[in-house]
Design an enzyme around this catalytic site. Sequence first.
Site, PDB file in Angstrom:
ATOM      1  N   HIS A   6       1.099  -0.943   0.131  1.00 39.97           N
ATOM      2  CA  HIS A   6      -0.167   0.050   0.010  1.00 39.97           C
ATOM      3  C   HIS A   6       0.683   0.733   0.302  1.00 39.97           C
ATOM      4  CE1 HIS A   6      -2.434   2.944   2.603  1.00 39.97           C
ATOM      5  NE2 HIS A   6      -3.394   2.563   1.109  1.00 39.97           N
ATOM      6  N   ARG A   7       0.592   1.904  -1.205  1.00 37.98           N
ATOM      7  CA  ARG A   7       1.886   3.185  -1.371  1.00 37.98           C
ATOM      8  C   ARG A   7       3.299   2.653  -1.243  1.00 37.98           C
ATOM      9  NH1 ARG A   7      -1.081   7.609   2.886  1.00 37.98           N
ATOM     10  NH2 ARG A   7      -3.594   7.182   2.338  1.00 37.98           N
ATOM     11  N   GLU A  33       0.407  -0.927  -4.708  1.00 39.03           N
ATOM     12  CA  GLU A  33      -0.692  -0.017  -5.238  1.00 39.03           C
ATOM     13  C   GLU A  33      -0.776   1.808  -4.812  1.00 39.03           C
ATOM     14  OE1 GLU A  33      -3.812   3.342  -3.310  1.00 39.03           O
ATOM     15  OE2 GLU A  33      -2.296   2.011  -2.218  1.00 39.03           O
ATOM     16  N   ASP A  35      -0.666   6.138  -5.034  1.00 39.45           N
ATOM     17  CA  ASP A  35      -1.882   6.935  -5.045  1.00 39.45           C
ATOM     18  C   ASP A  35      -1.821   8.131  -6.520  1.00 39.45           C
ATOM     19  OD1 ASP A  35      -3.737   6.621  -2.889  1.00 39.45           O
ATOM     20  OD2 ASP A  35      -1.791   7.094  -2.261  1.00 39.45           O
ATOM     21  N   HIS A  48      -0.555  11.058  -1.891  1.00 40.87           N
ATOM     22  CA  HIS A  48      -2.001  10.766  -2.088  1.00 40.87           C
ATOM     23  C   HIS A  48      -2.500  11.808  -1.235  1.00 40.87           C
ATOM     24  CE1 HIS A  48      -4.402   9.827   1.609  1.00 40.87           C
ATOM     25  NE2 HIS A  48      -4.721   8.212   1.148  1.00 40.87           N
ATOM     26  N   GLU A 107      -4.665   4.246  -8.251  1.00 38.71           N
ATOM     27  CA  GLU A 107      -6.051   4.827  -7.600  1.00 38.71           C
ATOM     28  C   GLU A 107      -6.069   6.059  -8.346  1.00 38.71           C
ATOM     29  OE1 GLU A 107      -5.984   4.908  -3.358  1.00 38.71           O
ATOM     30  OE2 GLU A 107      -7.925   6.610  -3.479  1.00 38.71           O
ATOM     31  N   LYS A 109      -6.980   9.834  -8.349  1.00 40.60           N
ATOM     32  CA  LYS A 109      -6.879  11.378  -6.892  1.00 40.60           C
ATOM     33  C   LYS A 109      -7.693  12.365  -7.230  1.00 40.60           C
ATOM     34  CE  LYS A 109      -5.734   9.121  -3.137  1.00 40.60           C
ATOM     35  NZ  LYS A 109      -7.011   8.668  -1.827  1.00 40.60           N
ATOM     36  N   ASP A 229       0.511  -1.772   4.096  1.00 46.21           N
ATOM     37  CA  ASP A 229       2.136  -1.220   4.222  1.00 46.21           C
ATOM     38  C   ASP A 229       3.547  -1.696   5.008  1.00 46.21           C
ATOM     39  OD1 ASP A 229      -0.146   0.898   4.430  1.00 46.21           O
ATOM     40  OD2 ASP A 229       0.513   1.312   6.606  1.00 46.21           O
TER      41      ASP A 229
HETATM   42  O1  G3P Z   1      -6.446   1.546  -2.774  1.00 46.94           O
HETATM   43  C1  G3P Z   1      -6.704   1.142  -1.158  1.00 46.94           C
HETATM   44  C2  G3P Z   1      -6.165   2.151  -0.529  1.00 46.94           C
HETATM   45  O2  G3P Z   1      -5.021   2.945  -0.784  1.00 46.94           O
HETATM   46  C3  G3P Z   1      -7.974   3.854  -0.336  1.00 46.94           C
HETATM   47  O3  G3P Z   1      -7.458   4.471   0.747  1.00 46.94           O
HETATM   48  O4  G3P Z   1      -6.701   6.912   1.130  1.00 46.94           O
HETATM   49  O5  G3P Z   1      -4.728   4.959   1.566  1.00 46.94           O
HETATM   50  O6  G3P Z   1      -5.932   6.190  -0.667  1.00 46.94           O
HETATM   51  P1  G3P Z   1      -6.052   5.941   0.090  1.00 46.94           P
HETATM   52 MG    MG Z   2      -4.505   4.586  -1.944  1.00 46.15          MG
END
Ligand code: G3P
Ligand code: MG
Length: 248
Positions: A6-7, A33, A35, A48, A107, A109, A229
């Site tokens: 995640h990120r 993933e 953003d 993000h 993702e 935004k 993470d």
């Molecule tokens: O894509 C899953 C998650 O990343 C969504 O929430 O705020 O971390 O981008 P956020």
């Molecule tokens: Mg995200």
Amino acid sequence: MKIFGHRGASGYAPQNTISSVRLALDQGSDGVEIDVQLTKDNEVVVCHDWIIDNVSDGKGKVSDFALVEIKKNDFGSYFLEDFKGEKIPTLSEVLEFFPKDIILNIELKIKGKSRDLVAEKVADLLLFHERIENTIVSSFNHSSLKKIKKLIPEIKIAFLYKRCISTINKDISDFGMDIYSIHINAKCANKEIIKEIHNHNKKVYVWNSNDIETTKKLYDMEADGIMTDFPIDMKNALWKYITNKSKN
Ligand code: G3P
Ligand code: MG
């Protein structure tokens, strides 16, 4: 069950940076993933937050910086001095090295009127870098997904949900285009909704699971993947859990 960084591997490196993405890959993630959003001069950058105050040594909105200006900020040392000098990456810079056999979850935004432009810019980059296969484009803003799907019909798209859902029927039929996966909040995950989504032939990816017990539960609920993470920790824990289960 697939493990997505995640990120990047944002528990170990500054989120959404090249170091974080590379580390997630080194840790054996099945997918990563990130953003993305637009700068003032409409470059797609990996970030993000709408403002850079908490993820860099700078201040202000991403959308108020031209790329050349935002690149002057340090996106590493706020996290750890070892990462000093880390710059905000463009999506293009990530696409240049990201392996074709690993899933990249981008993702979108979306803020204000940027919806179509973000989708268009990302579509251009995916086509230029020939990065269609093994890419999933997700967003809380489902309309932006419609835009990118029109531009690249074969792209995999994913609905992100923050709120808990008990059915997916209406959203899928209202959307009227093929959706690859549904990304639900870990707080809302249960066997019923996962089964319901599977009945629609969609994958279920859950965000975020940063602890081993949640990861094990999600595996037992038959989630197709989790965002975390800490990809290496979740990978190791899951491997041990599955191995022990097969012995019993
Ligand atoms: O894509 C899953 C998650 O990343 C969504 O929430 O705020 O971390 O981008 P956020
Ligand atoms: Mg995200």
